[in-house]
Scaffold this motif. Sequence first.
Motif, PDB file in Angstrom:
ATOM      1  N   SER A  79      27.262 -61.536  78.899  1.00  0.00           N
ATOM      2  CA  SER A  79      26.129 -62.148  78.199  1.00  0.00           C
ATOM      3  C   SER A  79      24.824 -61.419  78.538  1.00  0.00           C
ATOM      4  CB  SER A  79      26.042 -63.623  78.630  1.00  0.00           C
ATOM      5  OG  SER A  79      24.956 -64.279  78.016  1.00  0.00           O
ATOM      6  N   ILE A  92      21.546 -59.617  79.533  1.00  0.00           N
ATOM      7  CA  ILE A  92      21.173 -58.293  80.046  1.00  0.00           C
ATOM      8  C   ILE A  92      22.421 -57.496  80.452  1.00  0.00           C
ATOM      9  CG2 ILE A  92      19.963 -57.126  81.949  1.00  0.00           C
ATOM     10  CD1 ILE A  92      17.958 -59.551  81.905  1.00  0.00           C
ATOM     11  N   ARG A 107      34.490 -64.349  85.274  1.00  0.00           N
ATOM     12  CA  ARG A 107      34.705 -65.594  86.022  1.00  0.00           C
ATOM     13  C   ARG A 107      36.104 -66.186  85.819  1.00  0.00           C
ATOM     14  NH1 ARG A 107      30.745 -69.810  85.014  1.00  0.00           N
ATOM     15  NH2 ARG A 107      29.305 -68.504  83.847  1.00  0.00           N
ATOM     16  N   ARG A 135      37.881 -65.065  80.118  1.00  0.00           N
ATOM     17  CA  ARG A 135      36.635 -64.303  79.953  1.00  0.00           C
ATOM     18  C   ARG A 135      36.917 -62.807  80.122  1.00  0.00           C
ATOM     19  NH1 ARG A 135      32.547 -64.336  77.143  1.00  0.00           N
ATOM     20  NH2 ARG A 135      30.455 -64.477  78.035  1.00  0.00           N
ATOM     21  N   ASP A 187      35.189 -66.196  90.440  1.00  0.00           N
ATOM     22  CA  ASP A 187      34.067 -67.095  90.177  1.00  0.00           C
ATOM     23  C   ASP A 187      33.026 -66.864  91.272  1.00  0.00           C
ATOM     24  OD1 ASP A 187      32.287 -69.134  89.837  1.00  0.00           O
ATOM     25  OD2 ASP A 187      33.792 -70.720  89.662  1.00  0.00           O
ATOM     26  N   SER A 212      24.225 -58.306  87.566  1.00  0.00           N
ATOM     27  CA  SER A 212      23.421 -58.982  86.527  1.00  0.00           C
ATOM     28  C   SER A 212      23.760 -60.465  86.432  1.00  0.00           C
ATOM     29  CB  SER A 212      23.627 -58.308  85.170  1.00  0.00           C
ATOM     30  OG  SER A 212      22.688 -58.788  84.236  1.00  0.00           O
ATOM     31  N   ASN A 239      16.886 -58.868  89.643  1.00  0.00           N
ATOM     32  CA  ASN A 239      16.173 -59.953  90.296  1.00  0.00           C
ATOM     33  C   ASN A 239      15.402 -60.707  89.212  1.00  0.00           C
ATOM     34  OD1 ASN A 239      14.213 -61.398  92.070  1.00  0.00           O
ATOM     35  ND2 ASN A 239      15.221 -60.215  93.671  1.00  0.00           N
ATOM     36  N   TYR A 293      16.007 -71.573  92.249  1.00  0.00           N
ATOM     37  CA  TYR A 293      16.177 -70.256  91.632  1.00  0.00           C
ATOM     38  C   TYR A 293      15.332 -69.204  92.345  1.00  0.00           C
ATOM     39  CZ  TYR A 293      16.175 -66.683  87.896  1.00  0.00           C
ATOM     40  OH  TYR A 293      16.301 -65.513  87.178  1.00  0.00           O
ATOM     41  N   LYS A 295      16.269 -65.749  94.504  1.00  0.00           N
ATOM     42  CA  LYS A 295      15.802 -64.415  94.101  1.00  0.00           C
ATOM     43  C   LYS A 295      14.905 -63.779  95.184  1.00  0.00           C
ATOM     44  CE  LYS A 295      17.769 -64.073  89.958  1.00  0.00           C
ATOM     45  NZ  LYS A 295      18.794 -63.054  89.658  1.00  0.00           N
ATOM     46  N   THR A 297      13.112 -62.909  79.369  1.00  0.00           N
ATOM     47  CA  THR A 297      13.909 -62.025  78.531  1.00  0.00           C
ATOM     48  C   THR A 297      14.758 -62.885  77.593  1.00  0.00           C
ATOM     49  OG1 THR A 297      13.971 -60.441  80.346  1.00  0.00           O
ATOM     50  CG2 THR A 297      15.596 -60.141  78.610  1.00  0.00           C
ATOM     51  N   THR A 322      17.533 -64.183  76.270  1.00  0.00           N
ATOM     52  CA  THR A 322      18.977 -64.321  76.491  1.00  0.00           C
ATOM     53  C   THR A 322      19.315 -65.811  76.501  1.00  0.00           C
ATOM     54  OG1 THR A 322      18.879 -64.608  78.881  1.00  0.00           O
ATOM     55  CG2 THR A 322      18.869 -62.333  78.074  1.00  0.00           C
ATOM     56  N   GLN A 370      17.341 -67.775  79.021  1.00  0.00           N
ATOM     57  CA  GLN A 370      15.955 -68.079  78.655  1.00  0.00           C
ATOM     58  C   GLN A 370      15.909 -69.242  77.655  1.00  0.00           C
ATOM     59  OE1 GLN A 370      12.329 -68.374  79.094  1.00  0.00           O
ATOM     60  NE2 GLN A 370      13.253 -66.678  80.211  1.00  0.00           N
TER      61      GLN A 370
END
Length: 228
Positions: free
Chosen positions: A11, A13, A33, A37, A54, A80, A130, A144, A148, A177, A179, A182
């Motif tokens: 998915s 990026i 995962r 998939r 996973d 990513s 990141n 989150y 990071k 970004t 995606t 977002q």
Amino acid sequence: MTTHLITGAGSGIGAEIADRLWNRGDSLVLLARSVARGTELVERWPGSAVCVADLADPEGLSAAIGGFALPERLDSLVHSAGVGEMAPLADATAALWQHVLSVNLIAPALLTAACLPALRRATGTVIFINSGAGLSSGPGWSPYSSSKFGLKALADSLRAEERAGGVRVTSVYPGRTATPMQQALHAYEGAPYDPTRWIQPGTVAAAVVDVIDLAPDAAVDDVTIRPR
Ligand SMILES: NC(=O)c1ccc[n+]([C@@H]2O[C@H](COP(=O)([O-])OP(=O)(O)OC[C@H]3O[C@@H](n4cnc5c(N)ncnc54)[C@H](OP(=O)(O)O)[C@@H]3O)[C@@H](O)[C@H]2O)c1
């Protein structure tokens, strides 16, 4: 043959990075995962190898890597995969903390350690996707952002540890970004989502490929990308 291991290729990026590298004939090892998939990823990028794990389960990840034939040489390892769960500290449960830290911080640490011998053989590059939230934080962002900020520390330590051996380590800090992550963040914020307002995932991917392709006489430690 130039070989890359990528997490989160399913998915956003990560998919754009995988597309660019596969389209030019590079060899991909993709972490998925689940078996289902993984099958989807191989259909999209035929010839790729898949390691099923996973990232939310550190012990399962270690077992999966231990049972997987990693390539002898890795030109890059691109982290990513990530989760963007948001909550004010007062509402953040232990399970949420554990999930975010496992996927965003512990899994990249374990996977990088396992890949180091192959990266050293190729004097390869480790890239951590990141976030701007890894440099500054705000209300609702503590789980989150903490993951990071931790990922930045991991990258900085690793860079210092591997400098003599030639492995390059880059942290990429994208702003918002366009995606699925977002889109979910906008839903959390109760804001209308217009993907054209934000960085396109292909733009981040192009910067990542530039970092991978950098001439051997230099290293890029940090890349900050913001919406224009
Ligand atoms: N989008 C943004 O605005 C933004 C901004 C700054 C930084 N970032 C960072 O950029 C990176 C990529 O995010 P994105 O926006 O491309 O998000 P995305 O489209 O939601 O993709 C996230 C990827 O992570 C994988 N993943 C999540 N949990 C996993 C798990 N437990 N095990 C294995 N894989 C797992 C997903 O796997 P599936 O494909 O199986 O779902 C997916 O491929 C993340 O590290 C994120 O924190 C994003």
